[in-house]
Design an enzyme around this catalytic site. Structure first.
Site, short mmCIF file in Angstrom:
data_model
loop_
_atom_site.label_atom_id
_atom_site.label_comp_id
_atom_site.label_asym_id
_atom_site.label_seq_id
_atom_site.Cartn_x
_atom_site.Cartn_y
_atom_site.Cartn_z
CB VAL A 13 -0.98 0.05 1.20
CG1 VAL A 13 -2.04 -1.02 1.07
CG2 VAL A 13 -0.23 -0.07 2.52
N GLY A 14 2.18 1.08 0.10
CA GLY A 14 3.07 2.24 0.03
C GLY A 14 3.62 2.71 1.36
CE LYS A 37 10.29 -3.38 5.52
NZ LYS A 37 8.87 -3.11 5.75
CB SER A 41 10.19 -10.92 3.43
OG SER A 41 10.07 -11.19 4.81
N GLY A 113 6.56 -1.30 9.84
CA GLY A 113 6.26 -2.71 10.02
C GLY A 113 6.36 -3.49 8.72
N PRO A 202 -0.89 11.13 -4.30
CG PRO A 202 0.32 12.49 -5.76
CD PRO A 202 -0.10 12.37 -4.33
CE LYS A 203 -2.59 4.25 -9.00
NZ LYS A 203 -3.53 3.51 -9.87
CG LEU A 204 5.29 8.32 -6.11
CD1 LEU A 204 6.47 7.77 -5.33
CD2 LEU A 204 5.65 9.64 -6.72
#
Length: 233
Positions: A13-14, A37, A41, A113, A202-204
């Protein structure tokens, strides 16, 4: 401890885009920010495209890749499953021991996470267990489209049931031409969940350091986030 824990309503989800962008913007506000972080994985820590690498670059921390991400696994699966395939099981004590080693190296930390709030990190060890132990307020990153209200509501309610404070929600990846669901979801989320929308990003089209920094600076109310935490910016 000043900081936030960034979780998602789902995988991809970014979270890293938002986490690393926030780190860059906080840096510009002269806030001494570090990143953590603990589990990764499916990609090497040192890979330029990895979450660890992006967090390190945008935060400008002097922490090493290993300090930012002490546990890394080969397969792109939930850390518990990826670890089992390698004969490893990460415990909450191990993660918190690493946290104790770095937490005083910066005044403010952004902790990211893996996946959503209930993803298993180890045997009987969920992301939510780690958040509770670290006692950091949550920023929830969500997708913008139909179905996201349910995912955000469930995440917020679960967090509240555990006594975890939610600083707010970031809706990430809205379309250039949003449909009716994308237009109405933010107001509905605030109404149902009782938490603020910190931003709608916005969507990158191209993931670059400048683009990441730009969408956070222009579309997330960082001052509101800091105020939610009682920090004057």
């Amino acid at each position: 401890m000043n900081g936030i824990f960034v979780t998602g309503t789902d995988t991809d989800v970014g979270k890293t885009i938002i986490s690393s962008g926030l780190a860059a913007v906080l840096n510009e506000k002269k806030i001494d920010v570090g990143v953590f972080k603990p589990l990764l994985s499916g990609i090497s820590r040192e890979d330029p495209a990895s979450d660890t690498s992006l967090l390190k670059k945008l935060s400008k921390t002097t922490l090493s890749y290993e300090e930012i991400t002490p546990f890394a696994f080969k397969e792109p699966l939930a850390p518990y499953v990826a670890g089992k395939l390698e004969g490893k099981n990460v415990t909450s004590e191990e993660v918190l021991n690493h946290w104790e080693k770095i937490r005083r190296k910066h005044e403010f930390f952004i902790v990211e996470g893996a996946g959503g709030i209930s993803v298993p990190l180890g045997k009987q060890f969920l992301v939510s267990d780690l958040i509770k132990a670290m006692q950091l307020p949550l920023v929830i990153v969500a997708r913008p489209n139909l179905g996201t209200v349910n995912h955000v509501f469930l995440t917020v309610q679960y967090a509240k049931s555990l006594g975890l404070p939610v600083a707010g929600v970031v809706i990430n990846g809205i379309s250039d031409h949003p449909d009716l669901a994308e237009k109405t979801n933010p107001e509905l989320i605030e109404e149902l969940c009782g938490v603020p929308i910190l931003g709608i990003t916005p969507k990158l089209k191209e993931v670059t350091i400048e683009n990441i920094k730009k969408i956070v600076k222009e579309h997330i109310d960082v001052t509101l986030l800091l105020n939610e935490m009682g920090i004057r910016s």
